[in-house]
Design an enzyme around this catalytic site. Structure first.
Site, short mmCIF file in Angstrom:
data_model
loop_
_atom_site.label_atom_id
_atom_site.label_comp_id
_atom_site.label_asym_id
_atom_site.label_seq_id
_atom_site.Cartn_x
_atom_site.Cartn_y
_atom_site.Cartn_z
N HIS A 101 -66.17 39.54 -19.89
CA HIS A 101 -67.27 39.16 -20.79
C HIS A 101 -67.00 37.81 -21.45
CE1 HIS A 101 -69.04 43.10 -20.25
NE2 HIS A 101 -67.84 43.61 -20.41
N ASN A 112 -46.58 31.53 -59.72
CA ASN A 112 -46.99 32.05 -58.41
C ASN A 112 -48.40 32.59 -58.61
OD1 ASN A 112 -47.18 33.10 -55.81
ND2 ASN A 112 -46.22 35.03 -56.39
N GLY A 113 -49.37 32.09 -57.83
CA GLY A 113 -50.75 32.56 -57.96
C GLY A 113 -51.70 31.38 -57.96
N LYS A 157 -44.60 35.22 -46.69
CA LYS A 157 -44.31 36.61 -46.33
C LYS A 157 -45.38 37.54 -46.87
CE LYS A 157 -42.26 40.19 -44.74
NZ LYS A 157 -42.44 40.46 -43.29
N TRP A 185 -45.15 27.44 -52.51
CA TRP A 185 -45.97 27.45 -51.29
C TRP A 185 -47.30 26.86 -51.72
CZ3 TRP A 185 -50.48 29.93 -49.51
CH2 TRP A 185 -50.66 29.89 -48.12
N GLU A 204 -51.45 42.34 -31.72
CA GLU A 204 -50.22 42.14 -32.51
C GLU A 204 -49.27 41.22 -31.77
OE1 GLU A 204 -49.02 42.33 -35.28
OE2 GLU A 204 -46.84 42.43 -35.04
N GLU A 219 -47.70 33.02 -34.59
CA GLU A 219 -47.22 32.73 -35.95
C GLU A 219 -45.79 32.19 -35.96
OE1 GLU A 219 -46.80 35.85 -38.88
OE2 GLU A 219 -46.49 37.34 -37.34
N LYS A 271 -47.82 37.69 -33.22
CA LYS A 271 -46.39 37.37 -33.27
C LYS A 271 -46.12 36.03 -32.61
CE LYS A 271 -44.85 39.62 -35.78
NZ LYS A 271 -45.98 40.28 -36.34
N ARG A 327 -40.14 34.09 -48.49
CA ARG A 327 -41.57 34.10 -48.90
C ARG A 327 -42.32 32.89 -48.37
NH1 ARG A 327 -41.38 37.57 -53.77
NH2 ARG A 327 -43.20 36.61 -54.69
N CYS A 358 -45.19 31.96 -53.72
CA CYS A 358 -44.09 31.23 -54.37
C CYS A 358 -43.02 32.21 -54.85
CB CYS A 358 -44.63 30.45 -55.56
SG CYS A 358 -46.01 29.39 -55.13
C1 AGP Z 1 -47.39 39.49 -39.85
O1 AGP Z 1 -46.31 39.11 -39.01
C2 AGP Z 1 -47.72 38.44 -40.87
N1 AGP Z 1 -46.58 38.07 -41.62
C3 AGP Z 1 -48.93 38.82 -41.71
O2 AGP Z 1 -50.02 38.99 -40.84
C4 AGP Z 1 -48.80 40.10 -42.56
O3 AGP Z 1 -48.76 41.22 -41.73
C5 AGP Z 1 -50.04 40.21 -43.46
O4 AGP Z 1 -50.03 39.10 -44.33
C6 AGP Z 1 -50.09 41.51 -44.27
O5 AGP Z 1 -49.00 41.56 -45.14
P1 AGP Z 1 -48.73 42.96 -45.92
O6 AGP Z 1 -48.40 43.99 -44.86
O7 AGP Z 1 -47.58 42.67 -46.83
O8 AGP Z 1 -49.99 43.32 -46.65
#
Ligand code: AGP
Length: 610
Positions: free
Chosen positions: A506, A98-99, A605, A74, A483, A490, A487, A27, A2
């Site tokens: 496998h 936030n939390g 984020k 969020w 990775e 997500e 990408k 965020r 949040c």
């Molecule tokens: C990556 O594109 C994502 N947004 C997510 O996996 C992110 O890398 C992960 O939450 C770790 O975040 P950080 O690097 O701020 O710890």
């Protein structure tokens, strides 16, 4: 994650809250709201969905006030809705949070038993009731706030308004960051520098357990014991406070293009090109770490940061002969890890606030292990709690999908691998100088890699129709395959998996048919031929294949394969040279699909809650 803003100001608070919340959109959120003190009364406006919905509500019902709090939510407890949007109000008290309050059910039961009624499904509402109840019992606002904080278990960053306190906003942090902004005759609190960036670049970072009362001209900060404390006021760079998209459609697009600079700035903290040396950053109170004293590295990371670290595993073991365990922090923290003495626990995190990574770091610290944090936010909780802070200099990364932070992390880790190799006597000065010059080529190589974007735009529409996509790679291209899959899924919401190419037979090859696009990542290294065999296996089953290769690899590739050309480079930096292709692939497919590229659904984020 949040977003929070609190303002004790001189001008209309609604517009300022909206402006701040827009800087916090990155965020991720699903509702927004504002509360303010208007003519000595507590007023509130909230809306589900985007901030423009809140703006419409404010247009219909304007607020005339100069003190207020705002929030982008969020959802954790309680579905996204207006009733669950913050600020949550109880009696005279409005709260944004936030939390996660982990004992909220017990507190809610206690408060309900006293006849208090609840209007939401949120954990946050119990905080407002606790403060309101303490006020009813005659406590002064700050004491009522502190007494409520002492009942809470879990993580929070809070901002609070109290009706009758016209020029006061209170705040507190435990587990989620909160900053105090110092203006000219006005004061602010916010989730980060961006939140208060439109109003000030003079910022103090609250420490774990701190709470604060801000008035027109001052902030009174207290530690968890209730003792008044001073926190250093930093002058942050304007860019850290104010980030714009410029000519780009999305922050992600901008940040992909910023990678040469981000990597250049990051490498400058680790390389001495004149001396031909790689160095480990030190600080005033910590001499640089000597990898000769390190027996093993335990990486703690999540998501993209995890894949960046996995890339580095190949380099640390190849060049420094130093074992590296790389594990997602959410698994590590709940295991009983058998960690050997001499282990360095290295947290890798863009935000420096990811809950699982932070918890794993604290677990290692509690075992007396050496700790370091490779972070892009140099004032983050991880930066301040690890023994050593190693920086990436990617600048603020706004797009939820991490790009420039990833390549900056790979740069920093690659340089550290070279430094470790030299410190451990695995390479001589000549080889160190050669590797340093290779790393110095990385920014230019990444800039050259941008040329692949044109070819990718031509492929994106076709790929956007896929239901499942497989990414394959070997060696340090295997983490890149994962990775790339992350990408794509997500931001385009297409299911994708990254696999070690050698694993295909496998099991995963059962997925392969003419409807399953396969992305093969294959630099011209010692594994190229083996990867081509895997490519032939999937081609034989009718799969459409996109090969990401350099010029040499493209010349050796089988016919009938779409090829994306990455720059030819030393194997040390091929993950950096090939990263742009997987980033642009995901980006342009998402653009074709019309998804919210910078704020993909359900994502934040920084995941500051478990
Ligand atoms: C990556 O594109 C994502 N947004 C997510 O996996 C992110 O890398 C992960 O939450 C770790 O975040 P950080 O690097 O701020 O710890």
């Amino acid at each position: 994650m949040c977003g929070i803003i609190g303002i004790v100001g001189k001008t209309q608070v609604s517009d300022r809250v909206i402006e701040s919340l827009k800087r916090l959109e990155y965020r991720g959120y699903d509702s927004a709201g504002i509360a303010a003190i208007e003519n000595h009364r507590l007023v509130r406006r909230r809306a589900e969905g985007k901030i423009r919905n809140l703006e419409a509500v404010l247009k219909a019902g304007p607020i005339n006030a100069t003190v207020g709090i705002g929030h982008t939510r969020w959802a954790t407890h309680g579905a996204p809705s207006e009733r669950n949007a913050h600020p949550q109000v109880a009696g005279r008290v409005a709260v944004v949070h936030n939390g996660i309050i982990e004992n909220f059910a017990e507190l809610k039961h206690e408060l309900a038993a006293e006849g208090r009624t609840f209007g939401s499904d949120t954990d946050t509402e119990v905080v407002a009731h606790l403060i309101d109840r303490n006020l009813d019992q005659g406590l002064a606002p700050l004491d009522a706030f502190k007494a409520a904080l002492d009942r809470l278990e879990g993580a929070y960053a809070l901002a609070v308004l109290v009706e009758g306190e016209d020029r006061l906003v209170m705040g507190a942090r435990r587990g989620s960051p909160l900053v105090v902004g110092y203006g000219d005759g006005e004061m602010f609190i916010g989730s980060d520098a961006l939140a208060v960036g439109p109003f000030t670049t003079r910022i103090a970072y609250l420490e774990e357990g701190d709470y604060v009362a801000i008035y027109d001209h001052a902030a009174h900060i207290f530690n968890t014991k209730g003792q008044a404390v001073d926190r250093v006021v930093h002058q942050v760079s304007a860019s850290a406070a104010l980030v714009e998209k410029g000519a780009y459609r999305h922050f992600m697009e901008k940040e992909i293009h910023e990678q040469p600079d981000a990597c250049q700035h990051t490498l400058s903290a680790y390389l001495d090109p004149v001396a031909g040396r790689a160095r480990v950053p030190g600080s005033a109170d910590q001499p640089p770490l000597d990898f000769a004293n390190v027996t093993r590295i335990q990486i703690l990371a999540c998501g993209t940061a995890f894949y960046a670290a996995l890339t580095a595993k190949y380099l640390f073991e190849q060049y420094a002969d130093l074992p590296m365990d790389v594990e997602v922090a959410s698994e590590f923290r709940y295991r009983t890890p058998a960690i050997t003495p001499g282990t360095l626990c290295l947290a890798v995190s863009q935000s420096g606030e990811t809950a699982d990574t932070l918890a794993a770091l604290r677990c290692c610290k509690s075992k007396g292990l050496a700790t370091a944090a490779l972070v892009n936010n140099h004032e983050s909780t991880m930066a301040r709690e690890a023994e050593r802070m190693w920086p990436t200099h990617a600048g603020p990364e706004i797009g939820v999908a991490s790009t420039k932070a990833f390549t900056a992390q790979v740069c920093a880790l690659s340089a550290l691998a070279v430094a470790a190799a030299a410190q451990r006597g695995r390479i001589d000065a000549k080889e160190e100088a050669r590797l340093v010059s290779v790393l110095m080529e990385a920014p230019r190589t990444i800039a050259k890699a941008m040329n692949v974007e044109v070819a990718i735009k031509a492929l994106a529409y076709e790929l956007s129709k896929a239901r499942d996509v497989l990414y394959l790679g070997r060696g340090s291209s295997y983490p890149l395959a994962m990775e790339g899959a992350l990408k794509l899924k997500e931001i385009s919401y297409i299911h994708a998996e990254g696999y070690a190419a050698g694993e295909l037979k496998h099991g995963p090859i059962a997925l392969v048919d003419e409807a399953t696009p396969i992305i093969v990542i294959a630099p011209s290294d010692s594994l190229f031929d083996k990867t081509m065999s895997n490519l032939q296996e999937v081609r034989a089953r009718g799969a459409p294949v996109i090969l990401i290769a350099d010029e040499e690899g493209a010349a050796r590739a089988p016919a009938g394969v779409k090829i994306l050309i990455a720059p030819t480079c030393d194997p040390l930096i091929s993950p950096l040279a090939f990263a742009t292709s997987i980033q642009f692939l995901a980006y342009h497919v998402a653009v074709e699909k019309g998804t919210d590229v910078d704020q993909p659904r359900n994502l934040a984020k920084s995941v500051t809650v478990e």
